[in-house]
Write an enzyme that holds these catalytic residues in place. Sequence first.
Site, PDB file in Angstrom:
ATOM      1  N   ASP A  12     -71.227  28.894-117.723  1.00 58.63           N
ATOM      2  CA  ASP A  12     -72.604  29.331-117.930  1.00 58.63           C
ATOM      3  C   ASP A  12     -72.701  30.864-117.995  1.00 58.63           C
ATOM      4  O   ASP A  12     -71.834  31.558-117.471  1.00 58.63           O
ATOM      5  CB  ASP A  12     -73.462  28.785-116.774  1.00 58.63           C
ATOM      6  N   TRP A  17     -75.108  37.421-120.262  1.00 58.71           N
ATOM      7  CA  TRP A  17     -74.098  38.493-120.273  1.00 58.71           C
ATOM      8  C   TRP A  17     -74.273  39.355-121.524  1.00 58.71           C
ATOM      9  O   TRP A  17     -74.265  40.590-121.463  1.00 58.71           O
ATOM     10  CB  TRP A  17     -72.699  37.859-120.231  1.00 58.71           C
ATOM     11  N   HIS A  29     -71.107  34.036-126.651  1.00 56.73           N
ATOM     12  CA  HIS A  29     -70.359  32.787-126.878  1.00 56.73           C
ATOM     13  C   HIS A  29     -68.963  33.078-127.428  1.00 56.73           C
ATOM     14  O   HIS A  29     -68.005  32.387-127.106  1.00 56.73           O
ATOM     15  CB  HIS A  29     -71.126  31.869-127.838  1.00 56.73           C
ATOM     16  N   SER A  57     -73.457  20.503-124.404  1.00 57.84           N
ATOM     17  CA  SER A  57     -74.000  19.298-123.768  1.00 57.84           C
ATOM     18  C   SER A  57     -74.874  18.519-124.747  1.00 57.84           C
ATOM     19  O   SER A  57     -75.313  19.062-125.774  1.00 57.84           O
ATOM     20  CB  SER A  57     -74.816  19.679-122.524  1.00 57.84           C
ATOM     21  N   ARG A  63     -81.419  24.017-128.524  1.00 55.05           N
ATOM     22  CA  ARG A  63     -81.391  25.468-128.768  1.00 55.05           C
ATOM     23  C   ARG A  63     -81.716  25.771-130.232  1.00 55.05           C
ATOM     24  O   ARG A  63     -81.780  24.855-131.052  1.00 55.05           O
ATOM     25  CB  ARG A  63     -80.011  26.011-128.419  1.00 55.05           C
ATOM     26  N   LEU A 123     -50.452  21.400-119.479  1.00 55.89           N
ATOM     27  CA  LEU A 123     -51.885  21.367-119.137  1.00 55.89           C
ATOM     28  C   LEU A 123     -52.693  20.586-120.175  1.00 55.89           C
ATOM     29  O   LEU A 123     -52.541  20.806-121.374  1.00 55.89           O
ATOM     30  CB  LEU A 123     -52.421  22.810-119.092  1.00 55.89           C
ATOM     31  N   SER A 187     -76.266  19.713-114.261  1.00 57.95           N
ATOM     32  CA  SER A 187     -76.610  19.622-115.684  1.00 57.95           C
ATOM     33  C   SER A 187     -75.882  18.495-116.424  1.00 57.95           C
ATOM     34  O   SER A 187     -75.341  18.714-117.517  1.00 57.95           O
ATOM     35  CB  SER A 187     -76.341  20.963-116.391  1.00 57.95           C
TER      36      SER A 187
HETATM   37  C1  FPP Z   1     -73.743  28.360-121.445  1.00 54.58           C
HETATM   38  O1  FPP Z   1     -74.138  29.714-121.433  1.00 54.58           O
HETATM   39  C2  FPP Z   1     -72.712  28.200-122.408  1.00 54.58           C
HETATM   40  C3  FPP Z   1     -72.735  27.356-123.480  1.00 54.58           C
HETATM   41  C4  FPP Z   1     -73.842  26.424-123.770  1.00 54.58           C
HETATM   42  C5  FPP Z   1     -71.651  27.355-124.446  1.00 54.58           C
HETATM   43  C6  FPP Z   1     -70.307  27.413-123.820  1.00 54.58           C
HETATM   44  C7  FPP Z   1     -69.326  27.636-124.870  1.00 54.58           C
HETATM   45  C8  FPP Z   1     -68.328  28.519-124.790  1.00 54.58           C
HETATM   46  C9  FPP Z   1     -68.034  29.366-123.620  1.00 54.58           C
HETATM   47  C10 FPP Z   1     -67.402  28.631-125.917  1.00 54.58           C
HETATM   48  C11 FPP Z   1     -66.288  27.688-125.714  1.00 54.58           C
HETATM   49  C12 FPP Z   1     -65.887  27.127-126.962  1.00 54.58           C
HETATM   50  C13 FPP Z   1     -65.037  26.093-127.108  1.00 54.58           C
HETATM   51  C14 FPP Z   1     -64.781  25.611-128.450  1.00 54.58           C
HETATM   52  C15 FPP Z   1     -64.366  25.415-125.978  1.00 54.58           C
HETATM   53  P1  FPP Z   1     -75.608  30.059-121.893  1.00 54.58           P
HETATM   54  O2  FPP Z   1     -75.587  30.428-123.303  1.00 54.58           O
HETATM   55  O3  FPP Z   1     -76.509  28.940-121.497  1.00 54.58           O
HETATM   56  O4  FPP Z   1     -75.908  31.326-121.043  1.00 54.58           O
HETATM   57  P2  FPP Z   1     -77.327  31.726-120.452  1.00 54.58           P
HETATM   58  O5  FPP Z   1     -77.610  30.737-119.359  1.00 54.58           O
HETATM   59  O6  FPP Z   1     -77.061  33.085-119.952  1.00 54.58           O
HETATM   60  O7  FPP Z   1     -78.307  31.680-121.559  1.00 54.58           O
END
Ligand code: FPP
Length: 232
Positions: A12, A17, A29, A57, A63, A123, A187
């Site tokens: 998250d 960030w 992202h 999710s 979004r 892994l 979540s």
């Molecule tokens: C939550 O942060 C993050 C996500 C919904 C996306 C997570 C995806 C990645 C880290 C990329 C990984 C990719 C692969 C292919 C494995 P948020 O955007 O909800 O952050 P916020 O709560 O600050 O808005």
Amino acid sequence: MKECKHLAIIMDGNGRWAKAKGLPRTAGHKVGADNVRTIAIAADAEGVRYLTLYAFSTENWKRSQDEVSYLMKLPAYLFRMYMKEFLQRNMRIRLIGDLRPLPDATRKVLLEAAEESEKNTGLSLIIAINYGSHDEILRAVNHYAEDIRAGRAEPGIDEAGFEQYLDTRDFPPVDLLIRTSGEERISNFLLWQIAYAEMEFIPESWPEFTPEVLHRCLEEYSKRDRRFGGVH
Ligand code: FPP
């Protein structure tokens, strides 16, 4: 240190960030996807055998269209950049979630990565994409009901039998669940599989989650007294 065989992470805080740095959410992202590689390597070095990451999710479709479409392109980015290294490190890409509603190109890239690495024995890097626990459990129940109707299964199922219908059928239960970025909720992630998991909710966002932070989390985990409902 106490063994953490299966580590699950809710990645998250990418958006916050990025915003704090004056960047678009999507920049967070992208850095988040690069961090998947860093943390997979670090987790492997720490002795983790299964690393499950919540990439998208069943609720994330809400979004903006731009953000969803960006997130759907990240698997292609991740594997274009790092697949060679994942393979060299004997890592196996595995998938949980309902892949059917994904864009064809996204599904293809994911399935190819899983297939290309299926003989690897290191892994397991498990990507949860269009994953939701309620959805997973309902798919399992409906599949079981179908098997009964078709005469492939008997009514009356035990826990081990039910687990065979879950997306996680090949993985052990989660030992430690970490959520980054300060929120303290699950979540809809791995609800069945975290029955006896330890939980850590940490302030660092996913882009700030370094191998050192991982090490600190695993040290904290190894201090916990896991009783699994019993008395020691
Ligand atoms: C939550 O942060 C993050 C996500 C919904 C996306 C997570 C995806 C990645 C880290 C990329 C990984 C990719 C692969 C292919 C494995 P948020 O955007 O909800 O952050 P916020 O709560 O600050 O808005």
